[in-house]
Design a protein around this motif. Sequence first.
Motif, PDB file in Angstrom:
ATOM      1  N   LEU A  29      34.437 -41.863 -64.973  1.00 35.51           N
ATOM      2  CA  LEU A  29      33.088 -41.850 -65.555  1.00 35.51           C
ATOM      3  C   LEU A  29      32.427 -40.484 -65.360  1.00 35.51           C
ATOM      4  O   LEU A  29      31.836 -39.936 -66.284  1.00 35.51           O
ATOM      5  CB  LEU A  29      32.227 -42.947 -64.934  1.00 35.51           C
ATOM      6  N   ILE A  30      32.543 -39.935 -64.172  1.00 28.40           N
ATOM      7  CA  ILE A  30      31.955 -38.619 -63.899  1.00 28.40           C
ATOM      8  C   ILE A  30      32.617 -37.556 -64.770  1.00 28.40           C
ATOM      9  O   ILE A  30      31.953 -36.674 -65.309  1.00 28.40           O
ATOM     10  CB  ILE A  30      32.091 -38.265 -62.399  1.00 28.40           C
ATOM     11  N   PHE A  31      33.933 -37.648 -64.933  1.00 24.75           N
ATOM     12  CA  PHE A  31      34.646 -36.651 -65.712  1.00 24.75           C
ATOM     13  C   PHE A  31      34.288 -36.725 -67.193  1.00 24.75           C
ATOM     14  O   PHE A  31      34.059 -35.707 -67.830  1.00 24.75           O
ATOM     15  CB  PHE A  31      36.151 -36.838 -65.528  1.00 24.75           C
ATOM     16  N   TRP A  32      34.201 -37.926 -67.754  1.00 28.43           N
ATOM     17  CA  TRP A  32      33.952 -38.068 -69.181  1.00 28.43           C
ATOM     18  C   TRP A  32      32.475 -38.053 -69.545  1.00 28.43           C
ATOM     19  O   TRP A  32      32.106 -37.527 -70.601  1.00 28.43           O
ATOM     20  CB  TRP A  32      34.598 -39.345 -69.720  1.00 28.43           C
ATOM     21  N   ALA A  33      31.619 -38.643 -68.729  1.00 26.98           N
ATOM     22  CA  ALA A  33      30.206 -38.762 -69.089  1.00 26.98           C
ATOM     23  C   ALA A  33      29.332 -37.692 -68.436  1.00 26.98           C
ATOM     24  O   ALA A  33      28.204 -37.502 -68.857  1.00 26.98           O
ATOM     25  CB  ALA A  33      29.680 -40.140 -68.706  1.00 26.98           C
ATOM     26  N   GLY A  34      29.828 -37.019 -67.414  1.00 20.17           N
ATOM     27  CA  GLY A  34      29.013 -36.053 -66.694  1.00 20.17           C
ATOM     28  C   GLY A  34      28.975 -34.720 -67.380  1.00 20.17           C
ATOM     29  O   GLY A  34      29.589 -34.529 -68.419  1.00 20.17           O
ATOM     30  N   PRO A  35      28.267 -33.787 -66.879  1.00 20.69           N
ATOM     31  CA  PRO A  35      27.399 -33.840 -65.708  1.00 20.69           C
ATOM     32  C   PRO A  35      26.077 -34.538 -66.020  1.00 20.69           C
ATOM     33  O   PRO A  35      25.620 -34.541 -67.157  1.00 20.69           O
ATOM     34  CB  PRO A  35      27.176 -32.373 -65.362  1.00 20.69           C
ATOM     35  N   PHE A  36      25.519 -35.139 -64.998  1.00 21.54           N
ATOM     36  CA  PHE A  36      24.292 -35.911 -65.155  1.00 21.54           C
ATOM     37  C   PHE A  36      23.041 -35.091 -64.849  1.00 21.54           C
ATOM     38  O   PHE A  36      21.969 -35.419 -65.313  1.00 21.54           O
ATOM     39  CB  PHE A  36      24.339 -37.161 -64.271  1.00 21.54           C
ATOM     40  N   ALA A  37      23.183 -34.061 -64.049  1.00 18.90           N
ATOM     41  CA  ALA A  37      22.051 -33.184 -63.744  1.00 18.90           C
ATOM     42  C   ALA A  37      21.862 -32.207 -64.909  1.00 18.90           C
ATOM     43  O   ALA A  37      22.818 -31.869 -65.606  1.00 18.90           O
ATOM     44  CB  ALA A  37      22.312 -32.411 -62.449  1.00 18.90           C
ATOM     45  N   GLN A  39      21.823 -28.989 -67.062  1.00 18.27           N
ATOM     46  CA  GLN A  39      22.667 -27.801 -66.981  1.00 18.27           C
ATOM     47  C   GLN A  39      22.098 -26.705 -67.865  1.00 18.27           C
ATOM     48  O   GLN A  39      21.493 -26.972 -68.894  1.00 18.27           O
ATOM     49  CB  GLN A  39      24.087 -28.133 -67.461  1.00 18.27           C
ATOM     50  N   GLN A  40      22.327 -25.454 -67.460  1.00 15.46           N
ATOM     51  CA  GLN A  40      21.938 -24.328 -68.288  1.00 15.46           C
ATOM     52  C   GLN A  40      22.911 -24.194 -69.451  1.00 15.46           C
ATOM     53  O   GLN A  40      24.057 -24.652 -69.387  1.00 15.46           O
ATOM     54  CB  GLN A  40      21.992 -23.029 -67.489  1.00 15.46           C
ATOM     55  N   ASP A  41      22.446 -23.542 -70.518  1.00 16.21           N
ATOM     56  CA  ASP A  41      23.305 -23.243 -71.647  1.00 16.21           C
ATOM     57  C   ASP A  41      24.406 -22.294 -71.177  1.00 16.21           C
ATOM     58  O   ASP A  41      24.184 -21.448 -70.312  1.00 16.21           O
ATOM     59  CB  ASP A  41      22.477 -22.611 -72.758  1.00 16.21           C
ATOM     60  N   VAL A  42      25.596 -22.423 -71.749  1.00 15.83           N
ATOM     61  CA  VAL A  42      26.723 -21.592 -71.333  1.00 15.83           C
ATOM     62  C   VAL A  42      26.436 -20.112 -71.577  1.00 15.83           C
ATOM     63  O   VAL A  42      26.758 -19.254 -70.751  1.00 15.83           O
ATOM     64  CB  VAL A  42      28.003 -22.025 -72.081  1.00 15.83           C
ATOM     65  N   GLY A  43      25.808 -19.798 -72.696  1.00 17.68           N
ATOM     66  CA  GLY A  43      25.482 -18.403 -72.998  1.00 17.68           C
ATOM     67  C   GLY A  43      24.536 -17.803 -71.988  1.00 17.68           C
ATOM     68  O   GLY A  43      24.683 -16.643 -71.593  1.00 17.68           O
ATOM     69  N   VAL A  71      21.841 -20.416 -50.855  1.00 16.18           N
ATOM     70  CA  VAL A  71      22.426 -21.737 -50.724  1.00 16.18           C
ATOM     71  C   VAL A  71      22.022 -22.571 -51.934  1.00 16.18           C
ATOM     72  O   VAL A  71      20.829 -22.761 -52.173  1.00 16.18           O
ATOM     73  CB  VAL A  71      21.955 -22.422 -49.419  1.00 16.18           C
ATOM     74  N   PRO A  72      23.001 -23.036 -52.725  1.00 15.46           N
ATOM     75  CA  PRO A  72      22.632 -23.825 -53.904  1.00 15.46           C
ATOM     76  C   PRO A  72      22.107 -25.204 -53.500  1.00 15.46           C
ATOM     77  O   PRO A  72      22.550 -25.786 -52.512  1.00 15.46           O
ATOM     78  CB  PRO A  72      23.938 -23.941 -54.688  1.00 15.46           C
ATOM     79  N   ALA A  73      21.158 -25.701 -54.284  1.00 18.20           N
ATOM     80  CA  ALA A  73      20.608 -27.029 -54.023  1.00 18.20           C
ATOM     81  C   ALA A  73      21.572 -28.094 -54.540  1.00 18.20           C
ATOM     82  O   ALA A  73      22.267 -27.897 -55.528  1.00 18.20           O
ATOM     83  CB  ALA A  73      19.258 -27.169 -54.715  1.00 18.20           C
ATOM     84  N   ARG A  74      21.621 -29.220 -53.866  1.00 18.25           N
ATOM     85  CA  ARG A  74      22.487 -30.320 -54.297  1.00 18.25           C
ATOM     86  C   ARG A  74      21.790 -31.113 -55.395  1.00 18.25           C
ATOM     87  O   ARG A  74      20.587 -31.289 -55.381  1.00 18.25           O
ATOM     88  CB  ARG A  74      22.808 -31.233 -53.123  1.00 18.25           C
ATOM     89  N   ASP A  75      22.594 -31.623 -56.328  1.00 20.64           N
ATOM     90  CA  ASP A  75      22.051 -32.467 -57.387  1.00 20.64           C
ATOM     91  C   ASP A  75      22.829 -33.783 -57.426  1.00 20.64           C
ATOM     92  O   ASP A  75      23.713 -34.031 -56.593  1.00 20.64           O
ATOM     93  CB  ASP A  75      22.067 -31.751 -58.740  1.00 20.64           C
ATOM     94  N   ILE A  76      22.522 -34.618 -58.402  1.00 22.76           N
ATOM     95  CA  ILE A  76      23.135 -35.954 -58.484  1.00 22.76           C
ATOM     96  C   ILE A  76      24.642 -35.858 -58.679  1.00 22.76           C
ATOM     97  O   ILE A  76      25.393 -36.699 -58.174  1.00 22.76           O
ATOM     98  CB  ILE A  76      22.466 -36.786 -59.610  1.00 22.76           C
ATOM     99  N   ASP A  77      25.120 -34.835 -59.369  1.00 20.48           N
ATOM    100  CA  ASP A  77      26.565 -34.679 -59.570  1.00 20.48           C
ATOM    101  C   ASP A  77      27.298 -34.443 -58.252  1.00 20.48           C
ATOM    102  O   ASP A  77      28.390 -34.973 -58.035  1.00 20.48           O
ATOM    103  CB  ASP A  77      26.840 -33.537 -60.547  1.00 20.48           C
ATOM    104  N   ASP A  78      26.700 -33.642 -57.380  1.00 23.49           N
ATOM    105  CA  ASP A  78      27.315 -33.399 -56.070  1.00 23.49           C
ATOM    106  C   ASP A  78      27.410 -34.692 -55.264  1.00 23.49           C
ATOM    107  O   ASP A  78      28.437 -34.979 -54.648  1.00 23.49           O
ATOM    108  CB  ASP A  78      26.512 -32.367 -55.287  1.00 23.49           C
ATOM    109  N   TYR A  79      26.331 -35.471 -55.267  1.00 20.91           N
ATOM    110  CA  TYR A  79      26.343 -36.729 -54.512  1.00 20.91           C
ATOM    111  C   TYR A  79      27.331 -37.733 -55.090  1.00 20.91           C
ATOM    112  O   TYR A  79      27.977 -38.479 -54.344  1.00 20.91           O
ATOM    113  CB  TYR A  79      24.935 -37.318 -54.456  1.00 20.91           C
ATOM    114  N   LEU A  80      27.490 -37.751 -56.412  1.00 23.04           N
ATOM    115  CA  LEU A  80      28.470 -38.655 -57.019  1.00 23.04           C
ATOM    116  C   LEU A  80      29.889 -38.253 -56.634  1.00 23.04           C
ATOM    117  O   LEU A  80      30.726 -39.116 -56.322  1.00 23.04           O
ATOM    118  CB  LEU A  80      28.319 -38.669 -58.539  1.00 23.04           C
TER     119      LEU A  80
END
Length: 158
Positions: A29-37, A39-43, A71-80
């Motif tokens: 589910l995480i691989f196919w439906a994520g990321p849930f937080a 995200q910035q545009d790739v460009g 230090v990067p902040a943690r988001d929902i993807d990290d916790y999942l």
Amino acid sequence: MADAVEAPRSTLGWIGFATGSVALVLTILIFWAGPFAPQQDVGVGLGELVADIAKSAARSVAGQPQPAALVPARDIDDYLRIGVGVLAGLSIILGVAALVRYERKRAAISGIALGGLAVGFQLFAWMMMQFVGGLVICAVIYTLRDAFGDMFGGLFGG
């Protein structure tokens, strides 16, 4: 008639199977439906990467120190991802505990296999993303060869 030793109920094995199943489904589910937080545009991300490389190279040439690491902040993807790892590890531990208790082998081995598959799928996906990310960074640095010419010390034959 001889008394037959009855195998204990497969409680740990089935709990390991269930947690391994949840871990594998959550990984997919995480691989196919994520990321849930958000995200910035790739460009934008690549533009910031190029700007950071240029600033870092300029500081290095000028002899200035590099800024301290953030230090990067943690988001929902990290916790999942952490949750999947914990569930998969728990599944493997429960499967091994079921084998130690001489429970039925099918449930115990299924729990170990599902937990291992969840970890393996997560590691494979992470490894492939790191490989592709490295290729992108190499392409960006190669693109900057004309802009920084001698700074890379003839790395690109120029």
